[in-house]
Design a protein around this motif. Structure first.
Motif, PDB file in Angstrom:
ATOM      1  N   GLY A 176      -1.045 -19.423 -23.287  1.00  0.00           N
ATOM      2  CA  GLY A 176      -2.255 -18.937 -23.523  1.00  0.00           C
ATOM      3  C   GLY A 176      -3.484 -19.127 -22.264  1.00  0.00           C
ATOM      4  N   PHE A 177      -3.282 -20.145 -21.668  1.00  0.00           N
ATOM      5  CA  PHE A 177      -4.328 -20.698 -20.509  1.00  0.00           C
ATOM      6  C   PHE A 177      -3.643 -19.833 -19.402  1.00  0.00           C
ATOM      7  CE2 PHE A 177      -0.474 -22.743 -19.155  1.00  0.00           C
ATOM      8  CZ  PHE A 177      -0.722 -23.191 -17.966  1.00  0.00           C
ATOM      9  N   LEU A 178      -2.746 -19.181 -19.189  1.00  0.00           N
ATOM     10  CA  LEU A 178      -2.550 -18.303 -18.207  1.00  0.00           C
ATOM     11  C   LEU A 178      -2.945 -16.845 -18.312  1.00  0.00           C
ATOM     12  CD1 LEU A 178       1.158 -19.352 -17.364  1.00  0.00           C
ATOM     13  CD2 LEU A 178      -0.685 -19.831 -16.100  1.00  0.00           C
ATOM     14  N   HIS A 179      -3.522 -16.531 -19.324  1.00  0.00           N
ATOM     15  CA  HIS A 179      -4.111 -15.162 -19.826  1.00  0.00           C
ATOM     16  C   HIS A 179      -2.890 -14.304 -20.156  1.00  0.00           C
ATOM     17  CE1 HIS A 179      -8.068 -16.697 -18.348  1.00  0.00           C
ATOM     18  NE2 HIS A 179      -7.496 -16.965 -17.168  1.00  0.00           N
ATOM     19  N   ILE A 180      -1.965 -14.915 -20.717  1.00  0.00           N
ATOM     20  CA  ILE A 180      -0.817 -14.048 -21.318  1.00  0.00           C
ATOM     21  C   ILE A 180      -0.638 -14.421 -22.723  1.00  0.00           C
ATOM     22  CG2 ILE A 180       1.693 -13.838 -21.316  1.00  0.00           C
ATOM     23  CD1 ILE A 180       1.600 -15.454 -18.509  1.00  0.00           C
ATOM     24  N   THR A 181      -0.728 -13.371 -23.480  1.00  0.00           N
ATOM     25  CA  THR A 181      -0.685 -13.358 -24.871  1.00  0.00           C
ATOM     26  C   THR A 181       0.664 -13.072 -25.383  1.00  0.00           C
ATOM     27  OG1 THR A 181      -1.138 -11.029 -25.261  1.00  0.00           O
ATOM     28  CG2 THR A 181      -3.010 -12.352 -25.090  1.00  0.00           C
ATOM     29  N   CYS A 182       1.136 -13.535 -26.541  1.00  0.00           N
ATOM     30  CA  CYS A 182       2.412 -13.566 -27.069  1.00  0.00           C
ATOM     31  C   CYS A 182       2.196 -13.191 -28.607  1.00  0.00           C
ATOM     32  CB  CYS A 182       3.100 -14.907 -26.945  1.00  0.00           C
ATOM     33  SG  CYS A 182       4.947 -14.269 -27.479  1.00  0.00           S
ATOM     34  N   ASN A 183       2.666 -12.165 -28.981  1.00  0.00           N
ATOM     35  CA  ASN A 183       2.365 -11.731 -30.716  1.00  0.00           C
ATOM     36  C   ASN A 183       3.590 -11.116 -31.070  1.00  0.00           C
ATOM     37  OD1 ASN A 183      -0.618 -12.151 -31.353  1.00  0.00           O
ATOM     38  ND2 ASN A 183      -0.763 -10.939 -29.121  1.00  0.00           N
ATOM     39  N   SER A 184       3.611 -10.713 -32.233  1.00  0.00           N
ATOM     40  CA  SER A 184       4.865 -10.135 -33.207  1.00  0.00           C
ATOM     41  C   SER A 184       4.412  -9.157 -34.121  1.00  0.00           C
ATOM     42  CB  SER A 184       5.632 -11.312 -33.781  1.00  0.00           C
ATOM     43  OG  SER A 184       6.893 -10.886 -34.343  1.00  0.00           O
ATOM     44  N   VAL A 185       5.239  -7.954 -34.008  1.00  0.00           N
ATOM     45  CA  VAL A 185       5.024  -7.000 -35.140  1.00  0.00           C
ATOM     46  C   VAL A 185       6.342  -7.011 -35.923  1.00  0.00           C
ATOM     47  CG1 VAL A 185       4.860  -4.577 -35.326  1.00  0.00           C
ATOM     48  CG2 VAL A 185       3.657  -5.638 -33.663  1.00  0.00           C
ATOM     49  N   ALA A 186       5.926  -7.310 -37.165  1.00  0.00           N
ATOM     50  CA  ALA A 186       6.970  -7.099 -38.296  1.00  0.00           C
ATOM     51  C   ALA A 186       7.045  -6.135 -38.977  1.00  0.00           C
ATOM     52  CB  ALA A 186       6.587  -8.591 -39.211  1.00  0.00           C
ATOM     53  N   PRO A 187       7.970  -5.057 -38.690  1.00  0.00           N
ATOM     54  CA  PRO A 187       7.934  -3.850 -39.704  1.00  0.00           C
ATOM     55  C   PRO A 187       8.671  -4.316 -40.917  1.00  0.00           C
ATOM     56  CG  PRO A 187       8.942  -3.758 -37.390  1.00  0.00           C
ATOM     57  CD  PRO A 187       8.844  -5.253 -37.608  1.00  0.00           C
ATOM     58  N   GLY A 188       8.155  -3.470 -41.743  1.00  0.00           N
ATOM     59  CA  GLY A 188       8.722  -3.535 -43.300  1.00  0.00           C
ATOM     60  C   GLY A 188       9.947  -2.192 -43.357  1.00  0.00           C
ATOM     61  N   ALA A 189      10.172  -1.721 -44.216  1.00  0.00           N
ATOM     62  CA  ALA A 189      11.180  -0.662 -44.591  1.00  0.00           C
ATOM     63  C   ALA A 189      10.700   0.422 -43.453  1.00  0.00           C
ATOM     64  CB  ALA A 189      11.423  -0.113 -45.897  1.00  0.00           C
ATOM     65  N   THR A 190      11.497   0.945 -42.497  1.00  0.00           N
ATOM     66  CA  THR A 190      11.151   1.649 -41.613  1.00  0.00           C
ATOM     67  C   THR A 190      12.385   2.778 -41.317  1.00  0.00           C
ATOM     68  OG1 THR A 190       9.812   0.206 -40.645  1.00  0.00           O
ATOM     69  CG2 THR A 190      10.219   2.129 -39.272  1.00  0.00           C
ATOM     70  N   GLU A 191      12.106   4.167 -41.272  1.00  0.00           N
ATOM     71  CA  GLU A 191      13.309   5.199 -41.015  1.00  0.00           C
ATOM     72  C   GLU A 191      13.972   4.985 -39.372  1.00  0.00           C
ATOM     73  OE1 GLU A 191      11.909   8.818 -42.043  1.00  0.00           O
ATOM     74  OE2 GLU A 191      11.758   8.215 -44.286  1.00  0.00           O
ATOM     75  N   THR A 192      14.861   4.327 -39.496  1.00  0.00           N
ATOM     76  CA  THR A 192      15.599   4.285 -38.168  1.00  0.00           C
ATOM     77  C   THR A 192      17.072   4.282 -38.277  1.00  0.00           C
ATOM     78  OG1 THR A 192      15.584   1.790 -38.282  1.00  0.00           O
ATOM     79  CG2 THR A 192      13.814   2.789 -37.177  1.00  0.00           C
ATOM     80  N   GLY A 193      17.772   4.263 -37.252  1.00  0.00           N
ATOM     81  CA  GLY A 193      19.491   4.258 -37.446  1.00  0.00           C
ATOM     82  C   GLY A 193      19.800   3.105 -38.200  1.00  0.00           C
ATOM     83  N   ILE A 194      19.077   1.791 -38.179  1.00  0.00           N
ATOM     84  CA  ILE A 194      19.762   0.653 -38.844  1.00  0.00           C
ATOM     85  C   ILE A 194      19.212   0.971 -40.355  1.00  0.00           C
ATOM     86  CG2 ILE A 194      18.798  -1.797 -39.028  1.00  0.00           C
ATOM     87  CD1 ILE A 194      18.492  -2.124 -36.149  1.00  0.00           C
ATOM     88  N   THR A 195      18.370   1.439 -40.645  1.00  0.00           N
ATOM     89  CA  THR A 195      18.046   1.491 -42.050  1.00  0.00           C
ATOM     90  C   THR A 195      18.662   2.811 -42.736  1.00  0.00           C
ATOM     91  OG1 THR A 195      15.928   2.744 -41.781  1.00  0.00           O
ATOM     92  CG2 THR A 195      15.905   0.330 -41.947  1.00  0.00           C
ATOM     93  N   LYS A 196      19.173   3.549 -42.277  1.00  0.00           N
ATOM     94  CA  LYS A 196      19.883   5.090 -42.575  1.00  0.00           C
ATOM     95  C   LYS A 196      20.975   4.728 -43.760  1.00  0.00           C
ATOM     96  CE  LYS A 196      21.802   9.292 -41.175  1.00  0.00           C
ATOM     97  NZ  LYS A 196      22.400  10.280 -39.982  1.00  0.00           N
ATOM     98  N   GLY A 197      20.795   5.290 -44.810  1.00  0.00           N
ATOM     99  CA  GLY A 197      21.640   5.223 -45.657  1.00  0.00           C
ATOM    100  C   GLY A 197      21.466   3.863 -46.845  1.00  0.00           C
ATOM    101  N   VAL A 198      20.511   3.255 -46.421  1.00  0.00           N
ATOM    102  CA  VAL A 198      20.139   1.886 -47.409  1.00  0.00           C
ATOM    103  C   VAL A 198      19.155   2.326 -48.167  1.00  0.00           C
ATOM    104  CG1 VAL A 198      19.231  -0.248 -47.007  1.00  0.00           C
ATOM    105  CG2 VAL A 198      20.800   0.261 -45.374  1.00  0.00           C
TER     106      VAL A 198
END
Length: 244
Positions: A176-198
């Motif tokens: 953080g002291f280098l002015h670099i941020t690090c965050n995460s986005v946590a998707p729920g159930a989302t329509e993608t190839g990984i979730t197809k058919g589930v």
């Protein structure tokens, strides 16, 4: 104004494709990383791009991506660790090979990309945005299956995504002291190839529908922006309100 440069892993389809398009629309140069050709993504880009096809489980390939990015664009401003695999075997049936694949692809590659992009590149420029795509499974251990294992994301997926969240917070405190941020986005159930058919149980969500990749991409684009300069170490759940 000099354009920003972003590396996006898993950019050939799904959430990664949507992220690449969203950043390109914001006049950001996109580095598309995927084991598969990014042809469909490229057709929808509006700005400069460069494509790298290979295995992100290979440290040599990661080095190649970063070296060529610096060679062609001179810097790296944004890193989006999105590529992932999702085994759906149960605890009883999961093999060591399946476990290792998810841990390596989802967590180890995220660590390597962060390490190699921050040192020396983001460190030298004293600026950067790192966004790691995790999952609601990394926050709650995955959906309750009531004895049924088919379709439920497996233990390696949940463990790897939980690891991504912990890594995100650790890195945020370190740089953080280098002015670099690090965050995460946590998707729920989302329509993608990984979730197809589930078949996801979404009737109990406040917003009771599947999410769209573009909605995940919008969250990433904000965290990648200069407007998000005072946000770090956070996990933004984009999940229709499931996890609250």
């Amino acid at each position: 104004m000099e354009k920003e440069v972003a590396i996006i892993t898993g950019a050939a389809s799904g959430i990664g494709q949507a992220i690449a398009i969203a950043l390109s629309e914001r006049n950001i140069c996109t580095i598309l990383v995927d084991k598969n050709p990014c042809t469909e993504t490229i057709q929808q880009l509006t700005g400069d791009f460069f494509e790298h096809n290979g295995d992100i489980n290979s440290e040599a390939f990661i080095d190649e991506v970063i070296t060529n990015t610096i060679k062609h664009f001179g810097k790296i401003d944004i890193l989006v660790n999105n590529a992932g695999t999702c085994g759906r075997s149960s605890l009883e049936t999961m093999t060591l090979e399946e476990w290792t694949r998810d841990i390596s692809t989802n967590l180890q590659s995220t660590f390597l990309f962060i390490q190699k992009v921050v040192y020396p590149h983001m460190k030298e420029q004293k600026y950067g945005r790192i966004i790691n795509i995790s999952s609601i499974s990394g926050m709650n251990g995955g959906a309750i299956s009531e004895g049924e294992t088919v379709g439920r994301s497996g233990p390696a997926y949940a463990a790897s995504k939980g690891g991504v969240i912990a890594l995100t917070k650790w890195v945020a405190k370190e740089i953080g002291f280098l002015h670099i941020t690090c965050n995460s986005v946590a998707p729920g159930a989302t329509e993608t190839g990984i979730t197809k058919g589930v078949n996801y149980e979404i009737s109990n969500q406040p917003i009771n529908r599947m999410g769209q990749p573009s909605e995940i991409a919008a969250a990433v684009a904000f965290l990648a922006s200069k407007e998000a300069s005072y946000i770090t170490g956070q996990v933004l759940a984009v999940d229709g309100g499931l996890y609250m």
